[in-house]
Enzyme design. Structure first.
Site, short mmCIF file in Angstrom:
data_model
loop_
_atom_site.label_atom_id
_atom_site.label_comp_id
_atom_site.label_asym_id
_atom_site.label_seq_id
_atom_site.Cartn_x
_atom_site.Cartn_y
_atom_site.Cartn_z
N ASP A 11 16.89 29.93 56.91
CA ASP A 11 15.51 30.27 57.27
C ASP A 11 15.24 29.82 58.69
O ASP A 11 14.50 28.86 58.93
CB ASP A 11 14.54 29.61 56.27
N LYS A 35 22.31 32.86 53.00
CA LYS A 35 21.24 33.81 52.70
C LYS A 35 20.49 34.12 53.99
O LYS A 35 20.05 33.21 54.70
CB LYS A 35 20.27 33.22 51.68
N ASP A 62 18.50 38.89 51.70
CA ASP A 62 17.34 38.72 50.81
C ASP A 62 16.13 39.43 51.40
O ASP A 62 15.26 38.80 52.00
CB ASP A 62 17.10 37.21 50.67
N LYS A 64 14.27 41.81 49.51
CA LYS A 64 13.33 42.07 48.39
C LYS A 64 12.63 43.42 48.51
O LYS A 64 11.40 43.50 48.61
CB LYS A 64 12.27 40.97 48.32
N LEU A 65 13.40 44.51 48.48
CA LEU A 65 12.80 45.84 48.64
C LEU A 65 11.90 46.20 47.45
O LEU A 65 12.20 45.87 46.30
CB LEU A 65 13.91 46.90 48.79
N HIS A 66 10.80 46.88 47.78
CA HIS A 66 9.83 47.30 46.75
C HIS A 66 9.05 48.48 47.31
O HIS A 66 8.17 48.29 48.16
CB HIS A 66 8.91 46.13 46.41
N ASP A 67 9.40 49.71 46.87
CA ASP A 67 8.70 50.91 47.37
C ASP A 67 8.98 52.03 46.39
O ASP A 67 9.54 51.78 45.31
CB ASP A 67 9.22 51.24 48.80
N ASN A 70 12.66 56.89 46.03
CA ASN A 70 13.38 57.62 47.08
C ASN A 70 13.53 56.80 48.37
O ASN A 70 14.59 56.78 49.00
CB ASN A 70 12.63 58.93 47.36
N THR A 71 12.46 56.10 48.73
CA THR A 71 12.49 55.27 49.95
C THR A 71 13.46 54.11 49.79
O THR A 71 14.24 53.80 50.70
CB THR A 71 11.06 54.75 50.25
N THR A 122 8.51 32.52 42.23
CA THR A 122 8.18 31.19 41.70
C THR A 122 6.86 30.67 42.28
O THR A 122 6.30 29.72 41.78
CB THR A 122 9.31 30.17 41.98
N ARG A 184 16.72 20.65 44.45
CA ARG A 184 16.54 19.45 45.26
C ARG A 184 17.48 18.36 44.78
O ARG A 184 17.77 18.27 43.59
CB ARG A 184 15.08 18.93 45.14
N GLN A 193 8.05 23.22 47.04
CA GLN A 193 8.57 23.78 45.80
C GLN A 193 7.95 23.02 44.62
O GLN A 193 7.71 21.82 44.71
CB GLN A 193 10.10 23.66 45.74
N GLY A 213 17.81 25.54 50.83
CA GLY A 213 17.40 25.60 52.23
C GLY A 213 17.27 24.23 52.83
O GLY A 213 18.26 23.60 53.22
N ARG A 214 16.02 23.74 52.88
CA ARG A 214 15.74 22.50 53.61
C ARG A 214 16.56 21.27 53.22
O ARG A 214 16.86 20.47 54.12
CB ARG A 214 14.22 22.21 53.52
O1 C5P Z 1 14.04 25.16 51.66
P1 C5P Z 1 14.18 25.61 50.22
O2 C5P Z 1 15.38 25.00 49.52
O3 C5P Z 1 12.90 25.45 49.44
O4 C5P Z 1 14.49 27.18 50.35
C1 C5P Z 1 14.57 28.02 49.24
C2 C5P Z 1 14.80 29.42 49.68
O5 C5P Z 1 14.70 30.28 48.57
C3 C5P Z 1 13.79 29.96 50.70
O6 C5P Z 1 14.50 30.89 51.54
C4 C5P Z 1 12.77 30.68 49.85
O7 C5P Z 1 12.13 31.73 50.53
C5 C5P Z 1 13.66 31.24 48.74
N1 C5P Z 1 12.97 31.57 47.49
C6 C5P Z 1 12.27 30.63 46.75
N2 C5P Z 1 11.66 31.01 45.56
C7 C5P Z 1 11.76 32.28 45.14
C8 C5P Z 1 12.48 33.22 45.89
C9 C5P Z 1 13.08 32.83 47.07
O8 C5P Z 1 12.20 29.48 47.12
N3 C5P Z 1 11.21 32.62 43.99
#
Ligand code: C5P
Length: 236
Positions: A11, A35, A62, A64-67, A70-71, A122, A184, A193, A213-214
């Protein structure tokens, strides 16, 4: 076939920040699975995906397509040329949309990246889902139903909370992938989160891939944090 793994959420806002981070891993024998989300993709475009692939990383794109079907089908056929390992749509786009996504993503030679669907984000609470979106069912029933729709459309799995991975596996079978953020370390910061668990517990409940991520990107030593995450998740 892809095996269980830790996926680092890159990210970052620019290619510069991303490569500064990735350079830390250049002597690692195990190239991390990464990712790439909307922020980095919209900032840098497909070139960043190609460059990360060239460096030998597996990629979960990632977006997350939503349309309309056809698109989504046409967009997926463009994305299929990027040669990523995994990409996704929103299950709420309906079974028809997911089938169209799968068709678009499948290349002429029959190969394609894994395709997974987001059930309920989430960040959506049961209260908001019921009061704003007028979905009367419980959040768990909604997640299971969306996962079943995803399976019916022929996709490979869903993104869900690690705490939901067990019930998804029960409803859709153990071969159906669960990709779970919200992970975590037991002694780490939770941040924004809410429904979180540790790498080892995520694996026990049924996660096939954890998206972290973090806890890695913001760690004082990201390589050590990544290694710890892999060791706890895979028990290696
Ligand atoms: O930094 P952290 O570990 O919270 O990052 C989690 C990653 O997962 C982020 O890229 C966040 O956008 C993604 N994500 C999420 N919950 C979801 C879908 C995606 O935390 N339901």
């Amino acid at each position: 076939m892809l095996k269980n793994d830790v996926i680092i959420a890159c990210d970052f806002k620019s290619a510069e920040d991303t490569f500064k981070f990735l350079d830390l891993f250049k002597d690692e024998e195990r190239k991390p699975f990464l990712k790439i989300g909307m922020e980095l993709y919209y900032a840098e475009g497909p070139a960043i995906v190609r460059e990360i692939k060239r460096r030998g990383h597996r990629i979960f794109l990632d977006l997350k397509l939503h349309d309309i079907p056809n698109t989504v089908k046409k967009a997926m056929s463009v994305l299929s040329r990027l040669d990523v390992d995994m990409t996704n749509v929103h299950a709420s786009g309906t079974i028809d949309m997911m089938k169209a996504a799968l068709e678009g993503l499948t290349r002429e030679d029959g190969t394609r990246p894994l395709l997974i669907a987001v059930t309920q984000l989430t960040s959506t609470s049961e209260e908001r889902m019921q009061q704003e979106l007028l979905i009367g069912a419980s959040i768990n029933d909604t997640i299971v139903k969306y996962a079943q729709n995803t399976k019916a459309a022929g996709l490979d799995g869903v993104v869900c909370s690690p705490l939901e991975a067990g019930m998804v596996k029960e409803a859709c079978g153990k071969e159906f992938f669960t990709i779970t953020p919200g992970v975590r370390f037991a002694d780490g910061e939770v941040g924004d989160q809410v429904r979180v668990t540790t790498p080892a517990r995520a694996r026990e409940i049924g996660s096939d891939f954890i998206v972290v991520g973090r806890p890695i990107t913001a760690a004082a030593d990201p390589v050590a944090a990544y290694r710890r995450c892999v060791a706890e998740f895979l028990g290696e």
